[in-house]
Design an enzyme around this catalytic site. Structure first.
Site, short mmCIF file in Angstrom:
data_model
loop_
_atom_site.label_atom_id
_atom_site.label_comp_id
_atom_site.label_asym_id
_atom_site.label_seq_id
_atom_site.Cartn_x
_atom_site.Cartn_y
_atom_site.Cartn_z
N LYS A 49 11.25 68.57 -88.23
CA LYS A 49 10.40 68.46 -87.04
C LYS A 49 10.93 67.35 -86.13
CE LYS A 49 7.27 65.33 -89.49
NZ LYS A 49 6.12 65.28 -90.40
N ARG A 147 -6.61 65.06 -92.31
CA ARG A 147 -5.89 65.47 -91.11
C ARG A 147 -6.08 66.98 -91.05
NH1 ARG A 147 0.42 63.80 -90.26
NH2 ARG A 147 0.74 65.57 -91.63
N HIS A 178 -1.12 67.42 -98.16
CA HIS A 178 -0.25 66.31 -97.74
C HIS A 178 -0.87 64.99 -98.17
CE1 HIS A 178 3.01 64.59 -95.48
NE2 HIS A 178 2.24 64.05 -94.55
N ARG A 234 8.70 68.38 -100.00
CA ARG A 234 9.01 68.39 -98.56
C ARG A 234 9.55 67.03 -98.15
NH1 ARG A 234 3.51 69.86 -98.74
NH2 ARG A 234 3.06 67.88 -97.69
N TYR A 278 14.35 39.32 -67.80
CA TYR A 278 13.00 39.11 -67.26
C TYR A 278 12.24 38.03 -68.02
CZ TYR A 278 13.49 43.54 -64.72
OH TYR A 278 13.91 44.55 -63.89
N CYS A 325 15.47 45.55 -71.19
CA CYS A 325 15.01 46.13 -69.92
C CYS A 325 14.90 47.65 -70.10
CB CYS A 325 15.96 45.78 -68.80
SG CYS A 325 16.23 44.00 -68.62
N MET A 326 14.56 48.33 -69.01
CA MET A 326 14.36 49.78 -69.13
C MET A 326 15.63 50.51 -69.54
SD MET A 326 12.63 52.37 -66.36
CE MET A 326 11.21 51.35 -66.11
N ASP A 327 16.75 50.12 -68.91
CA ASP A 327 18.01 50.85 -69.13
C ASP A 327 19.12 49.96 -69.67
OD1 ASP A 327 16.98 52.99 -67.08
OD2 ASP A 327 17.00 51.05 -66.06
#
Ligand SMILES: *Cc1c(COP(=O)(O)O)cnc(C)c1O
Length: 389
Positions: A49, A147, A178, A234, A278, A325-327
């Site tokens: 998954k 669940r 599970h 599993r 930052y 930072c973001m990137d």
């Protein structure tokens, strides 16, 4: 659907890649073989998954099936369809679907389905009938995780399943549940869930069902509870080489398959006391060299406060300095002769000085599952290798 580059050459051969996820399919193959050995005589389902926990669902599925796995597990139907479209023919169980799901297509494409309730099982049977097929069903019972799965409705569900099976629209091939606390082998809820599960299996048998696959164990229980292996286990996390028990289970050698690498884009000298990134949360303790890396939190880099985070450069651990930072992020590389274009490892086996998935998890308080799945970003290409260069 997911960017994936099949390559058997070292990925740095492609200068266009500024950052990439490198997945060692040989490591996955060895992990799967080891898990199949531990599970035997039970069979092994490898859980793929969430794009195989970011490792590439189709490639992992093929490696798993070639190395002892007999089944594949996914959450949603679309993940099962992706495997079928790629030509994977092994049994696939999809365990998460709601009203209106594409059950008819699932039956036509031989995808096994989980049923949690009578309403759902009836919808599955209607889907099967609409394509003149027979749904392969794994009935899920609630045993203590609260669940998915049938709780008070279980008796009614197995009776309905037996009726629908006689009519031919479904075949009950499995009964399963599970575990909530398998990563804590001391937890009393493991035994409690097992008892409820075995009672539920008996109830199904009394209703006339003969499920070939009784399954309960995830990776942690596979490694720590042989008595819970039943017919099928599993495994997700352990197949990717991350130990859910941090060594407290069976002594199986697991190799982390995921490595996150990037090439340095920019290097410069900085004086002592320079505030980096930052908020100036990091100040250079001495005159040093700073290297810029084109990966950030938008790419799934976990944000760790302080100079505890590191990356690896040619076997040296270098400090991740200041806020991610973001990137992009900045490494304090001291006096090491790091150059633009050099490869750094942000997350890996630790061989180059970087942190492992387990260590990132400890530092950030995020589970190892979150660290891994957080990396599945489209702009970070996935490169599959066989063995590490
Ligand atoms: C994700 C999942 C697994 C695999 O769990 P791991 O801890 O990664 O081995 C097994 N079964 C179900 C139902 C799951 O959702």
């Amino acid at each position: 659907m997911h960017p994936s580059i099949e390559t058997h050459a070292p990925p740095q051969a492609d200068p266009a890649l500024a950052a990439w996820r490198e997945v060692d399919l040989d490591a996955i193959a060895r992990n799967v073989r080891a898990l199949a050995d531990v599970a035997a005589p039970a069979s092994l389902m490898v859980v793929v998954k969430a794009n195989a926990y970011s490792h590439g669902a189709v490639e992992v599925a093929r490696a798993a099936l070639a190395n002892g796995a007999t089944h594949l597990g996914v959450a949603v139907l679309e993940e099962a369809f992706e495997l079928r479209s790629a030509g994977v023919t092994a049994p696939v169980l999809a365990w998460l679907a709601g009203p209106g799901a594409r059950y008819a297509e699932a039956v036509a494409r031989d995808v096994s389905l989980a049923a949690y309730s009578c309403t759902q099982l009836e919808e599955v049977a209607r889907g099967a009938a609409s394509v003149g097929g027979r749904a392969q069903v794994h009935l899920k019972v609630e045993t203590g995780m609260w669940r998915g799965g049938a709780a008070g409705e279980w008796r009614e569900l197995v009776a309905l399943a037996a009726r629908l099976q006689r009519r031919g629209s479904i075949a009950v091939v499995g009964v399963w549940s599970h575990l909530a606390c398998a990563d804590d082998p001391e937890s009393p809820s493991n035994d409690a869930q097992m008892r409820v599960f075995l009672d539920a299996v008996e109830e199904a048998e009394r209703a006339g069902l003969e499920p070939a696959w009784r399954h309960l164990a995830n990776s942690a229980a596979t490694l720590s509870r042989p008595d819970m292996h039943l017919d099928l286990v599993r495994c997700g996390l352990a197949a990717y080489g991350v130990d859910p028990l941090a060594g407290r289970g069976a002594t199986v050698r697991l190799e982390q398959a995921m490595t996150l690498r990037a090439t340095v884009t920019h290097v410069k000298d900085a004086p002592a006391g320079a505030g980096v990134s930052y908020g100036h949360t990091y100040r250079t303790p001495a005159a040093t060299r700073l290297a810029l890396v084109p990966l950030g939190y938008a790419d799934g880099i976990p944000v760790v406060p302080g100079p505890t985070a590191r990356a690896g450069w040619k076997g040296h651990a270098v400090t991740l300095s200041g806020r991610v930072c973001m990137d992009q992020l900045v490494l304090d590389v001291g006096q090491l002769p790091v150059q633009p274009g050099d490869e750094v490892t942000l997350l890996g086996t630790g061989r180059d000085g970087e942190h492992t998935v387990g260590r990132w998890s400890n530092l950030t308080g995020r589970s190892t599952y979150e660290v891994l799945t957080g990396l599945d970003r489209r702009r970070v290409p996935l490169v599959h290798v066989r063995g590490r260069p």
